[in-house]
Design an enzyme around this catalytic site. Structure first.
Site: not given
Ligand SMILES: Cc1cc2nc3c(=O)[nH]c(=O)nc-3n(C[C@H](O)[C@H](O)[C@H](O)COP(=O)(O)OP(=O)(O)OC[C@H]3O[C@@H](n4cnc5c(N)ncnc54)[C@H](O)[C@@H]3O)c2cc1C
Ligand code: SF4
Ligand code: FES
Lengths: 251, 640
Positions: B330, B401
């Site tokens: 990327r 992103h």
């Molecule tokens: C459009 C898009 C497409 C993507 N496609 C891909 C892909 O195809 N393959 C890939 O590997 N990755 C992809 N990614 C990246 C990937 O989706 C993310 O990095 C990953 O899902 C993050 O997961 P996470 O569980 O760390 O956090 P998140 O899914 O961001 O979850 C965060 C959680 O924390 C909670 N939260 C946040 N702050 C607080 C707070 N202060 N108090 C209480 N709760 C809070 C939210 O409510 C949520 O439940 C993509 C990202 C985007 C934006």
């Protein structure tokens, strides 16, 4: 790009117990390239800069996938375009001078929290009642150990695309949640991994649905017509078969 | 403080197994005596909460959205990597490990990446067992596609909705535990602070966003899985609620923040169309399997793409990187697009876009085949732009992103605050300076299903051994945190200024994009470090936050998040300024090769930078964790 002048007739309600009413707002210079929610942002930004309270609405991904946005637009959940969530609806679908009526989902199991925001936690409770395969972490065999015919996998995927938005309930005169529940029941009934628990699953989910106060399905088909993910009524038929089957299995 | 990564030292192939064997286990009967707080219900948080509960711990799970199923992970499109080697094209754990370390431009910790590659296969098994409907071949076997930065096909997918399906799998596992009574669910609840008592994380302070009530929750350990901070740029592909608040509050309580300047600008997003725009939409990288990227050869060529003949097009990725072509990583693809636009060869009204063209793929495989692969993405593109990508090439441009930076964690995912663990995008662990596509979903689920359930054990066991099991949400540290959170809220509500929260967010976003975006230089970064505090001051004097504290108040929610971004942005710039090299997504104009590629400085910067908060009026301290490369040789990254 061109721009629109609009009258917005928006449901304003202070809180769960407050009385609600429609309030009219004039909004000018709305870009036809903006999404419906960006149009709402424009309204809110204007309200906020005047120190007035903006319109509360649920939204998050703005890509049609999280299921948060939930507005009744001109009498239709998610507005006039088929297969489209409110966040993906664009202002080029409207005309200059239009009056747009914006309301929350109206269904007893989804009480209003504020303005356009409703409480849809009943859906989570239905899932908790059985919307899963009980596969503990670490207990899984190799992913290719059980081949799954492609048509079954594809059909399961189609059912699994439900975003849990609740438009089906809001569209239904009985506030039935059958389309939502049937989508989950179908997804698992179509996959070998899900079949083991199928009888208990359908039983528990349907009982929970009833307990949460959702109405009966009378086959009007409004849910399918308004579902932004075009979840098929065939899933309801499958749910009914699964239900009958569970009667034989569970008695 | 010496940053001890606790990474095992033995042979890397065995180190995770050995480490696990050496970890203290918590007696099954004692597990229910422990309360573990998990903030976030994305892939990392939901999988962690479900698995910890399955093991018998009492779990409290928090998220901002009305349902855990709506966490930002739901929006991930393209896929999830694993080293299954089902296509028999030469993949292996070692190759996935190697690709990830190289893709991250040699700025990740080897032992973590190796573990990630190892557990990747368990993830696919687990998800299939949960009923995740991955795409399949006609044989009934799982299908794979290719992603950037790899020459094998190792990406598993569910149409263009992989994140949705994986998250619904994790969410259903979580809801099963809710049903069993082992998880208490707190949706519509925002964490405002981590509470640290006697040097240990003991709980969190939250705001119920429906009632506005400030509450304390005590636990034996706290896991943050709160996602990334791309929204510091205002316009990004992230969901609207994504924020840095949870991580930044932890930083202010003593957790080090690592590599905040490592941000990923994704090459294929729908370009900015105007001022009204609230977010940018990603067009999954998987599209680069079949789409060809090009711009006109001539500067300022305004013709419709269909009137530009083949010979007058520049397929610049294929030209510059013949072996990886359109599938370069990327950071490389984004910079190449920027370079083409900087030369004046960009397309569309703003000139800030390049074409992603499917004509050849449609000719080769049929329109139906392309629709089956990417139907929902094409649909989304058509909705947003009003153009039909089957007949006219897509216009794309890079957009913020993903954030590789995050809270510093050791091999056990523990931060510098004992008892505070960090999972998923919120930590800094596995992607170095650039993340490969389809590796974030892999990391989130690895952390949640297969790492934290083991690595949290020794800490919890230690509490019992030290006779330190009492937890009390009425303790003085909780009261202080509650008072501080309340005071901050009241302060914001009493400013009654003339500018909206979004006005400030947009201004900050502009500063960050211009100075700490796709390319950076010392002068711009210094300017940003100078202007951000002024903007912050303006915010605290002139923001308009309407409504009251004790109600559903979305303006107040946003204001709190923007206030934290206004502090955090400065830290990002500071980190970018002190890292005097280019690596992965961090491109310092002063440090580039003659061919405009990133030039690392391995002698001085083969380390992770971890920042320690030193008070609002002092500069933070930069600590280093030296990175050792024993299994992958440091070389100039080449995709030619
Ligand atoms: C459009 C898009 C497409 C993507 N496609 C891909 C892909 O195809 N393959 C890939 O590997 N990755 C992809 N990614 C990246 C990937 O989706 C993310 O990095 C990953 O899902 C993050 O997961 P996470 O569980 O760390 O956090 P998140 O899914 O961001 O979850 C965060 C959680 O924390 C909670 N939260 C946040 N702050 C607080 C707070 N202060 N108090 C209480 N709760 C809070 C939210 O409510 C949520 O439940 C993509 C990202 C985007 C934006
Ligand atoms: S079935 Fe359709 S309308 Fe109902 S919740 Fe699912 S996506 Fe929404
Ligand atoms: S905001 Fe996520 S579906 Fe509309």
């Amino acid at each position: 790009m061109s721009s629109l002048n609009l009258t917005l007739r928006v449901w304003r309600q202070k809180g769960a117990n407050g009385e609600g009413k429609f309030v009219d707002y004039q909004l000018s210079d709305v870009s036809t390239d903006s999404s419906f929610l960006e149009m709402m942002d424009l309204l809110n930004n204007q309200l906020e800069s005047k120190g007035e309270e903006p319109v509360a609405f649920d939204h998050d991904c703005r890509e049609g996938i999280c299921g948060a946005c939930s507005m009744f637009i001109n009498g239709q959940p998610h507005g006039p375009e088929r297969g489209t969530t409110a966040c993906q609806l664009h202002m080029r679908s409207f005309q200059d001078g239009d009056t747009i009526v914006i309301e929350p989902w109206r269904a007893r199991p989804f009480p209003v929290i504020k303005d356009l925001v409703v409480d849809r936690s009943a859906f989570d409770r239905i899932i908790a009642a059985g919307g899963y395969v009980s596969a503990k972490t670490g207990s899984a065999p190799d992913a290719n150990a059980i081949p799954i015919p492609k048509p079954d996998a594809d059909e399961a995927m189609d059912a699994a695309t439900c975003i849990g938005c609740g438009a089906c309930v809001a569209a239904c005169k009985n506030a039935s949640a059958m389309l939502f529940v049937s989508a989950k029941v179908s997804q698992f009934a179509l996959l070998p991994q899900g079949r083991v628990e199928r009888a208990a699953r359908v039983r528990n989910m349907v009982e929970k649905m009833d307990a949460e106060g959702f109405g009966n399905c009378t086959n009007t088909g409004a849910c399918e017509a308004e579902c932004p993910k075009e979840i098929s009524l065939a899933n309801i038929a499958r749910l009914n078969r699964e239900w009958l089957r569970s009667n034989f299995v569970l008695g | 403080m010496v940053l001890d990564s606790k990474a095992p030292q033995g042979a890397i192939e065995k180190s995770w197994d050995e480490h696990r064997f050496n970890l203290k286990l918590v007696n099954p009967a004692n597990k229910r005596k422990y309360t573990v707080i998990v903030v976030g219900t994305g892939l990392a948080g939901a999988s962690a909460a479900a698995t910890l509960a399955e093991l018998g711990y009492h779990v409290k799970s928090f998220c901002i959205q009305d349902s855990p199923r709506r966490a930002h992970s739901i929006a991930a499109q393209g896929g999830v990597n694993a080293a299954k080697n089902y296509p028999n094209d030469g993949d292996s754990v070692h190759r996935l490990f190697y690709d990830t370390v190289k893709g991250g431009d040699y700025r990740a910790r080897e032992a973590n990446v190796y573990r990630l590659a190892q557990v990747s296969n368990n993830i696919i098994d687990q998800c299939v067992a949960q009923g995740v409907p991955f795409a399949r071949e006609y044989s009934g076997m799982l299908a794979n596609r290719s992603f950037g930065g790899a020459q094998v096909s190792r990406t598993f997918y569910a149409k263009g909705q992989t994140g949705q399906q994986l998250l619904l799998g994790a969410y259903s596992a979580l809801m099963r535990q809710v049903h069993e009574g082992r998880v208490e669910l707190y949706p519509r609840t925002e964490m405002l602070d981590v509470v640290v008592e006697d040097g240990k994380a003991r709980g969190i302070v939250t705001r119920n966003v429906v009632t506005g009530k400030i509450e304390s929750h005590a636990g034996h350990a706290v896991c943050l899985a709160t996602g990334g901070y791309s929204n510091v740029f205002f316009l990004s592909t992230n969901a609207m609620a994504c924020n840095v608040t949870a991580a930044y509050r932890a930083y202010k309580r003593g957790a080090y923040f690592a590599n905040p300047c490592y941000t990923q600008i994704h090459p294929t997003c729908i370009p900015v169309a105007g001022e009204h725009q609230s977010k940018l939409t990603l067009m999954s990288e998987s599209l680069r399997n079949d789409g060809r990227v090009w711009v006109p050869k001539e500067i300022g060529d305004q013709r419709h793409p269909s009137s530009i003949p083949e010979s007058e097009r520049d397929y610049y990725l294929e030209r510059r990187y013949p072996s990886f072509g359109n599938l370069v990583p990327r950071d490389v693809a984004s910079r190449a697009a920027k370079a083409a636009c900087d030369e004046g060869r960009g397309v569309g009204a703003s000139g800030l876009a390049v074409y992603l063209d499917f004509a050849d793929a449609i000719k080769r495989d049929s329109r139906a085949a392309i629709e089956a692969r990417y139907g929902n993405l094409f649909h989304m593109y058509a909705k947003i732009t009003g153009e039909d990508p089957y007949s006219t090439p897509m216009r794309i441009f890079p957009a913020p992103h993903y954030t590789m930076g995050g809270l510093w964690v050791d091999y056990n995912l523990q931060s510098t605050i004992p008892g505070l663990f960090v999972l998923g995008e919120a930590n800094f662990s596995d992607h170095g300076a650039n993340r490969l596509g389809a590796s974030a979903l892999m990391q989130g689920l690895a952390d949640g299903y297969f790492v934290i359930p083991y690595t949290i054990g020794p800490y919890l066991d230690g509490l019992a051994r030290e006779n330190d099991m009492a937890i009390n949400p009425n303790g003085s540290a909780f009261k202080t945190s509650e008072q501080e959170a309340t005071a901050r809220i009241n302060k914001m509500l009493n400013i009654n200024g003339s500018q909206t929260v979004d006005d400030f967010h947009k201004k900050l976003g502009r500063i960050m994009w211009d100075n700490c975006g796709m390319s950076r230089n010392a002068e711009g970064l210094k300017k940003a470090i100078d202007t951000i505090p002024k903007l912050r001051e303006e915010f605290w004097n002139d923001v308009s936050v309407t409504g009251t504290p004790g109600e559903f108040n979305q303006v107040l929610e946003r204001a709190g998040r923007v206030a934290d971004f206004l502090e955090f942005g400065e830290l990002m710039c500071r980190d970018a300024l002190t890292r005097e090299e280019s690596c992965g997504g961090h491109f310092r104009e002063e440090h580039q090769t003659e061919e405009n590629e990133a030039r690392r400085d391995d002698e001085n910067f083969t380390h992770a930078a971890a920042w320690e908060y030193k008070g609002d009026d002092n500069e933070p301290t930069r600590h280093k964790e030296a990175l050792e490369f024993k299994y992958v040789k440091l070389t100039q990254r080449s995709y030619k």
